[in-house]
Design a protein around this motif. Structure first.
Motif, mmCIF file in Angstrom:
data_model
loop_
_atom_site.group_PDB
_atom_site.id
_atom_site.type_symbol
_atom_site.label_atom_id
_atom_site.label_comp_id
_atom_site.label_asym_id
_atom_site.label_seq_id
_atom_site.Cartn_x
_atom_site.Cartn_y
_atom_site.Cartn_z
ATOM 1 N N LEU A 98 -0.056 -103.388 -0.607
ATOM 2 C CA LEU A 98 1.340 -103.348 -0.206
ATOM 3 C C LEU A 98 1.907 -102.192 -0.811
ATOM 4 O O LEU A 98 1.779 -101.762 -1.701
ATOM 5 C CB LEU A 98 1.970 -104.548 -0.678
ATOM 6 N N ARG A 99 2.927 -101.572 -0.069
ATOM 7 C CA ARG A 99 3.854 -100.507 -0.493
ATOM 8 C C ARG A 99 5.301 -100.633 0.112
ATOM 9 O O ARG A 99 5.387 -101.421 1.033
ATOM 10 C CB ARG A 99 3.276 -99.052 -0.348
ATOM 11 N N VAL A 100 6.255 -100.202 -0.649
ATOM 12 C CA VAL A 100 7.441 -100.059 -0.271
ATOM 13 C C VAL A 100 7.839 -98.688 0.277
ATOM 14 O O VAL A 100 7.896 -97.699 -0.756
ATOM 15 C CB VAL A 100 8.731 -100.511 -1.111
ATOM 16 N N GLU A 101 7.740 -98.092 1.533
ATOM 17 C CA GLU A 101 8.051 -96.802 2.037
ATOM 18 C C GLU A 101 9.359 -96.709 2.634
ATOM 19 O O GLU A 101 9.320 -97.315 3.671
ATOM 20 C CB GLU A 101 6.912 -96.437 2.846
ATOM 21 N N ASN A 102 10.278 -95.789 2.161
ATOM 22 C CA ASN A 102 11.420 -95.500 2.870
ATOM 23 C C ASN A 102 12.207 -96.902 3.171
ATOM 24 O O ASN A 102 13.004 -96.993 4.363
ATOM 25 C CB ASN A 102 11.325 -94.748 4.181
ATOM 26 N N GLY A 103 12.126 -97.715 2.119
ATOM 27 C CA GLY A 103 12.916 -99.241 2.325
ATOM 28 C C GLY A 103 12.353 -100.314 3.119
ATOM 29 O O GLY A 103 12.931 -101.303 3.234
ATOM 30 N N MET A 104 11.096 -99.911 3.623
ATOM 31 C CA MET A 104 10.250 -100.773 4.553
ATOM 32 C C MET A 104 8.965 -101.401 3.696
ATOM 33 O O MET A 104 8.422 -100.333 2.937
ATOM 34 C CB MET A 104 9.710 -100.155 5.707
#
Length: 121
Positions: free
Chosen positions: A96-102
């Motif tokens: 899991l990652r959080v990329e540009n708020g997503m």
């Protein structure tokens, strides 16, 4: 269980700002039942399937970094997937990652098999 992937594909689940206050969200992505849980340590993604009797974990309650199966009470630490309340197999975890708020997860290149899908009643 580890996955060998030639190409890592990330799937958007939800904007971080829209993540439910209750701290968990279940989503269907490419046939996979994904459960995203927010703990004090951040977000984690696991297969939304108890390894005991294949019930969906998402209706269960989250407490102290663990999710409890609503069917028989098995507890799983979401950060590691480890079963901490019963002698059952660990949960399958997804990157899991959080990329540009997503909030995004990376899933296996194959569809889930019968032993990886929850029983939905």
């Amino acid at each position: 269980m580890s996955d060998t992937r030639e190409h890592e594909v990330w799937h958007g689940i939800v904007a971080e700002a829209e993540f439910p206050e209750e701290g968990k969200l279940s989503a269907q992505v490419d046939g996979w039942s994904v459960l995203v849980v927010k703990t004090d340590d951040g977000f984690n993604a696991v297969n939304d399937r108890c390894t005991h009797q294949a019930a969906m974990l998402s209706p269960g309650r989250v407490r102290r970094g663990a999710i409890m199966c609503p069917l028989h009470g098995a507890r799983f630490e979401v950060a590691s997937g480890r079963c901490i309340g019963g002698a059952y197999a660990d949960l399958r975890r997804f990157p899991l990652r959080v990329e540009n708020g997503m909030i995004e997860v990376s899933l296996p290149d194959h569809a889930p098999g019968p032993d990886e899908r929850p029983v939905v009643t």
